[in-house]
Scaffold this motif. Sequence first.
Motif, PDB file in Angstrom:
ATOM      1  N   ASN A   1      36.693  18.590  62.747  1.00 48.79           N
ATOM      2  CA  ASN A   1      36.871  19.654  63.602  1.00 48.79           C
ATOM      3  C   ASN A   1      36.900  21.029  62.810  1.00 48.79           C
ATOM      4  OD1 ASN A   1      37.584  17.954  65.641  1.00 48.79           O
ATOM      5  ND2 ASN A   1      39.825  17.615  65.272  1.00 48.79           N
ATOM      6  N   ALA A   2      36.620  20.797  61.536  1.00 49.76           N
ATOM      7  CA  ALA A   2      36.461  22.211  60.790  1.00 49.76           C
ATOM      8  C   ALA A   2      35.674  23.404  61.468  1.00 49.76           C
ATOM      9  CB  ALA A   2      36.064  21.968  59.175  1.00 49.76           C
ATOM     10  N   ASP A   3      35.972  24.618  61.368  1.00 50.02           N
ATOM     11  CA  ASP A   3      35.156  25.497  62.153  1.00 50.02           C
ATOM     12  C   ASP A   3      33.721  25.599  61.156  1.00 50.02           C
ATOM     13  OD1 ASP A   3      36.696  26.718  63.996  1.00 50.02           O
ATOM     14  OD2 ASP A   3      38.058  26.993  62.317  1.00 50.02           O
ATOM     15  N   GLU A   4      33.731  25.392  60.060  1.00 49.24           N
ATOM     16  CA  GLU A   4      32.574  25.049  59.150  1.00 49.24           C
ATOM     17  C   GLU A   4      32.574  24.170  58.104  1.00 49.24           C
ATOM     18  OE1 GLU A   4      28.890  28.324  57.692  1.00 49.24           O
ATOM     19  OE2 GLU A   4      30.773  28.622  57.118  1.00 49.24           O
ATOM     20  N   ILE A   5      31.423  23.716  57.767  1.00 53.71           N
ATOM     21  CA  ILE A   5      31.612  22.447  56.688  1.00 53.71           C
ATOM     22  C   ILE A   5      30.475  23.188  55.915  1.00 53.71           C
ATOM     23  CG2 ILE A   5      30.779  20.356  55.795  1.00 53.71           C
ATOM     24  CD1 ILE A   5      31.854  19.277  58.557  1.00 53.71           C
ATOM     25  N   ILE A   6      30.713  23.335  54.309  1.00 57.94           N
ATOM     26  CA  ILE A   6      29.987  23.747  53.554  1.00 57.94           C
ATOM     27  C   ILE A   6      29.772  22.513  52.410  1.00 57.94           C
ATOM     28  CG2 ILE A   6      29.888  24.937  51.123  1.00 57.94           C
ATOM     29  CD1 ILE A   6      31.265  27.306  52.961  1.00 57.94           C
ATOM     30  N   VAL A   7      28.408  22.084  52.443  1.00 56.20           N
ATOM     31  CA  VAL A   7      28.180  21.185  51.449  1.00 56.20           C
ATOM     32  C   VAL A   7      27.783  21.666  50.093  1.00 56.20           C
ATOM     33  CG1 VAL A   7      26.723  18.943  51.064  1.00 56.20           C
ATOM     34  CG2 VAL A   7      27.152  19.710  53.366  1.00 56.20           C
ATOM     35  N   LEU A   8      28.233  21.247  49.013  1.00 55.88           N
ATOM     36  CA  LEU A   8      28.073  21.526  47.854  1.00 55.88           C
ATOM     37  C   LEU A   8      27.561  20.551  46.697  1.00 55.88           C
ATOM     38  CD1 LEU A   8      29.017  24.309  46.114  1.00 55.88           C
ATOM     39  CD2 LEU A   8      30.808  22.872  45.139  1.00 55.88           C
ATOM     40  N   ASP A   9      26.520  20.795  46.291  1.00 53.25           N
ATOM     41  CA  ASP A   9      25.913  20.020  45.081  1.00 53.25           C
ATOM     42  C   ASP A   9      25.362  20.764  43.836  1.00 53.25           C
ATOM     43  OD1 ASP A   9      24.897  17.592  44.046  1.00 53.25           O
ATOM     44  OD2 ASP A   9      22.963  17.578  45.367  1.00 53.25           O
ATOM     45  N   GLY A  51      26.932  22.754  42.068  1.00 54.05           N
ATOM     46  CA  GLY A  51      27.298  24.127  41.895  1.00 54.05           C
ATOM     47  C   GLY A  51      26.830  25.017  42.641  1.00 54.05           C
ATOM     48  N   LEU A  52      25.740  24.508  43.684  1.00 56.02           N
ATOM     49  CA  LEU A  52      25.066  25.494  44.925  1.00 56.02           C
ATOM     50  C   LEU A  52      25.472  24.850  46.402  1.00 56.02           C
ATOM     51  CD1 LEU A  52      21.660  25.799  43.263  1.00 56.02           C
ATOM     52  CD2 LEU A  52      23.187  27.702  43.657  1.00 56.02           C
ATOM     53  N   ILE A  53      25.642  25.954  47.221  1.00 56.10           N
ATOM     54  CA  ILE A  53      25.709  25.312  48.302  1.00 56.10           C
ATOM     55  C   ILE A  53      24.275  24.985  49.034  1.00 56.10           C
ATOM     56  CG2 ILE A  53      26.088  26.330  50.833  1.00 56.10           C
ATOM     57  CD1 ILE A  53      28.443  28.202  49.591  1.00 56.10           C
ATOM     58  N   VAL A  54      24.275  23.792  49.518  1.00 52.54           N
ATOM     59  CA  VAL A  54      22.861  23.149  49.717  1.00 52.54           C
ATOM     60  C   VAL A  54      22.787  23.133  51.276  1.00 52.54           C
ATOM     61  CG1 VAL A  54      22.379  21.932  47.611  1.00 52.54           C
ATOM     62  CG2 VAL A  54      23.695  20.762  49.528  1.00 52.54           C
ATOM     63  N   GLU A  55      24.077  23.045  52.118  1.00 52.26           N
ATOM     64  CA  GLU A  55      23.769  23.182  53.467  1.00 52.26           C
ATOM     65  C   GLU A  55      25.196  23.426  54.053  1.00 52.26           C
ATOM     66  OE1 GLU A  55      22.468  18.971  54.506  1.00 52.26           O
ATOM     67  OE2 GLU A  55      22.053  19.783  56.400  1.00 52.26           O
ATOM     68  N   ARG A  56      25.193  24.127  55.259  1.00 54.39           N
ATOM     69  CA  ARG A  56      26.478  24.377  56.025  1.00 54.39           C
ATOM     70  C   ARG A  56      26.234  24.232  57.457  1.00 54.39           C
ATOM     71  NH1 ARG A  56      27.216  30.065  53.172  1.00 54.39           N
ATOM     72  NH2 ARG A  56      28.899  30.057  54.247  1.00 54.39           N
ATOM     73  N   GLY A  57      27.296  24.195  58.202  1.00 49.60           N
ATOM     74  CA  GLY A  57      27.386  24.161  59.542  1.00 49.60           C
ATOM     75  C   GLY A  57      28.286  23.239  60.136  1.00 49.60           C
ATOM     76  N   HIS A  58      28.295  23.080  61.532  1.00 49.93           N
ATOM     77  CA  HIS A  58      29.250  22.310  62.120  1.00 49.93           C
ATOM     78  C   HIS A  58      28.863  20.772  61.809  1.00 49.93           C
ATOM     79  CE1 HIS A  58      31.357  25.594  64.110  1.00 49.93           C
ATOM     80  NE2 HIS A  58      30.106  26.106  64.572  1.00 49.93           N
ATOM     81  N   HIS A  59      30.167  19.973  62.172  1.00 51.94           N
ATOM     82  CA  HIS A  59      29.854  18.587  61.579  1.00 51.94           C
ATOM     83  C   HIS A  59      28.509  18.080  62.521  1.00 51.94           C
ATOM     84  CE1 HIS A  59      31.358  14.286  62.233  1.00 51.94           C
ATOM     85  NE2 HIS A  59      31.472  14.460  61.109  1.00 51.94           N
ATOM     86  N   ARG A  60      28.584  18.379  63.767  1.00 52.47           N
ATOM     87  CA  ARG A  60      27.368  17.551  64.421  1.00 52.47           C
ATOM     88  C   ARG A  60      25.986  17.849  64.149  1.00 52.47           C
ATOM     89  NH1 ARG A  60      28.196  20.002  69.231  1.00 52.47           N
ATOM     90  NH2 ARG A  60      30.505  19.188  69.588  1.00 52.47           N
ATOM     91  N   GLU A  61      25.810  19.411  63.634  1.00 59.18           N
ATOM     92  CA  GLU A  61      24.786  19.856  63.035  1.00 59.18           C
ATOM     93  C   GLU A  61      24.403  19.079  61.788  1.00 59.18           C
ATOM     94  OE1 GLU A  61      25.676  24.138  64.628  1.00 59.18           O
ATOM     95  OE2 GLU A  61      25.497  24.014  62.457  1.00 59.18           O
ATOM     96  N   LEU A  62      25.303  19.059  60.997  1.00 61.24           N
ATOM     97  CA  LEU A  62      25.049  18.168  59.713  1.00 61.24           C
ATOM     98  C   LEU A  62      24.547  16.775  60.030  1.00 61.24           C
ATOM     99  CD1 LEU A  62      27.946  19.631  57.482  1.00 61.24           C
ATOM    100  CD2 LEU A  62      25.421  20.537  57.547  1.00 61.24           C
ATOM    101  N   LEU A  63      25.388  16.186  60.857  1.00 62.62           N
ATOM    102  CA  LEU A  63      25.038  14.853  61.001  1.00 62.62           C
ATOM    103  C   LEU A  63      23.535  14.557  61.799  1.00 62.62           C
ATOM    104  CD1 LEU A  63      28.179  13.121  62.600  1.00 62.62           C
ATOM    105  CD2 LEU A  63      27.368  12.805  60.352  1.00 62.62           C
ATOM    106  N   ALA A  64      23.171  15.648  62.383  1.00 58.90           N
ATOM    107  CA  ALA A  64      21.967  15.555  63.097  1.00 58.90           C
ATOM    108  C   ALA A  64      20.786  15.755  62.049  1.00 58.90           C
ATOM    109  CB  ALA A  64      21.730  16.588  64.021  1.00 58.90           C
ATOM    110  N   ALA A  65      21.144  16.590  61.054  1.00 58.86           N
ATOM    111  CA  ALA A  65      20.278  16.774  59.853  1.00 58.86           C
ATOM    112  C   ALA A  65      19.961  15.736  58.935  1.00 58.86           C
ATOM    113  CB  ALA A  65      20.640  18.190  59.219  1.00 58.86           C
ATOM    114  N   ASP A  66      20.802  14.794  58.908  1.00 55.26           N
ATOM    115  CA  ASP A  66      20.687  13.785  57.970  1.00 55.26           C
ATOM    116  C   ASP A  66      19.437  12.762  58.259  1.00 55.26           C
ATOM    117  OD1 ASP A  66      22.661  13.980  56.409  1.00 55.26           O
ATOM    118  OD2 ASP A  66      24.333  12.599  57.064  1.00 55.26           O
TER     119      ASP A  66
END
Length: 229
Positions: free
Chosen positions: A204-212, A214-229
């Motif tokens: 339910n977070a407004d935005e999820i930031i994926v860190l790897d 030391g860099l932000i490698v992805e960001r978006g809503h939960h649904r978008e991130l799952l779709a990108a997998d």
Amino acid sequence: AGEVRFDDVHFAYIPERQILKGISFTVPPGKTIAIVGPSGAGKSTISRLLFRFYEPQKGRILIDGQDIATIQQVSLRSAIGMVPQDTVLFNDTIEYNIRYGRPEATQAEIAEAARLAQIDRFIKSLPEGYATSVGERGLKLSGGEKQRVAIARTILKGPPVLVLDEATSALDSFTEKEIQDALDRVSQGRTTLVIAHRLSTVINADEIIVLDKGLIVERGHHRELLAAD
Ligand code: ADP
Ligand code: ADP
């Protein structure tokens, strides 16, 4: 009030090893942003910098547009409620532990904070290890339960910004759904930064930031991130 902004933040604990390599993101007032990523990615370092345990070597961290380097420690500490992964409790009742730092808090305020953190059923209990001296058995709390005591204490202080480093041990007593619910309740109306160990607890977070690394490698809503997998 309560906007948090990281602007091109670089950080190294020791010069030869960059931990954060230019991190920029904004948490709008009242919103919840989750930071996820593998262990060692630099997630907890972000929360330590926000609380000024360390200073970035480059870039700025701003609260409501003000560089935190120019904010007095005492003001910073009342603006940001920090709930670390590991919480040490005082040897007294859970209620005492919640009230700590807010002696003027009313019973109703304590009850509300305990309800939001979902620990209302044991606020009169003592943590394990205390009570032998008074002839009672203490309650053995899991890491996740101890963390919820810290969450209640922080809610009671009412800071506009909440930083929550999700306990990895939370699952030992709590289902993912319960963690989600607790998070949704305590983050309501507050700017919240969650250091999450599982994507599933922050849907339910407004935005999820994926860190790897030391860099932000992805960001978006939960649904978008799952779709990108
Ligand atoms: P995460 O929260 O994503 O697991 P951290 O931010 O805790 O990662 O740590 C990122 C990296 O920084 C890790 O490789 C860790 O070993 C290193 N690190 C963390 N704290 C320190 C410290 N005090 N001194 C030196 N290196 C540290
Ligand atoms: P919410 O959206 O969580 O119901 P409000 O918008 O009513 O919160 O809260 C107004 C202010 O009071 C916010 O700064 C919030 O951090 C703080 N606050 C909310 N709940 C509590 C509580 N139980 N104890 C102390 N302060 C609180």
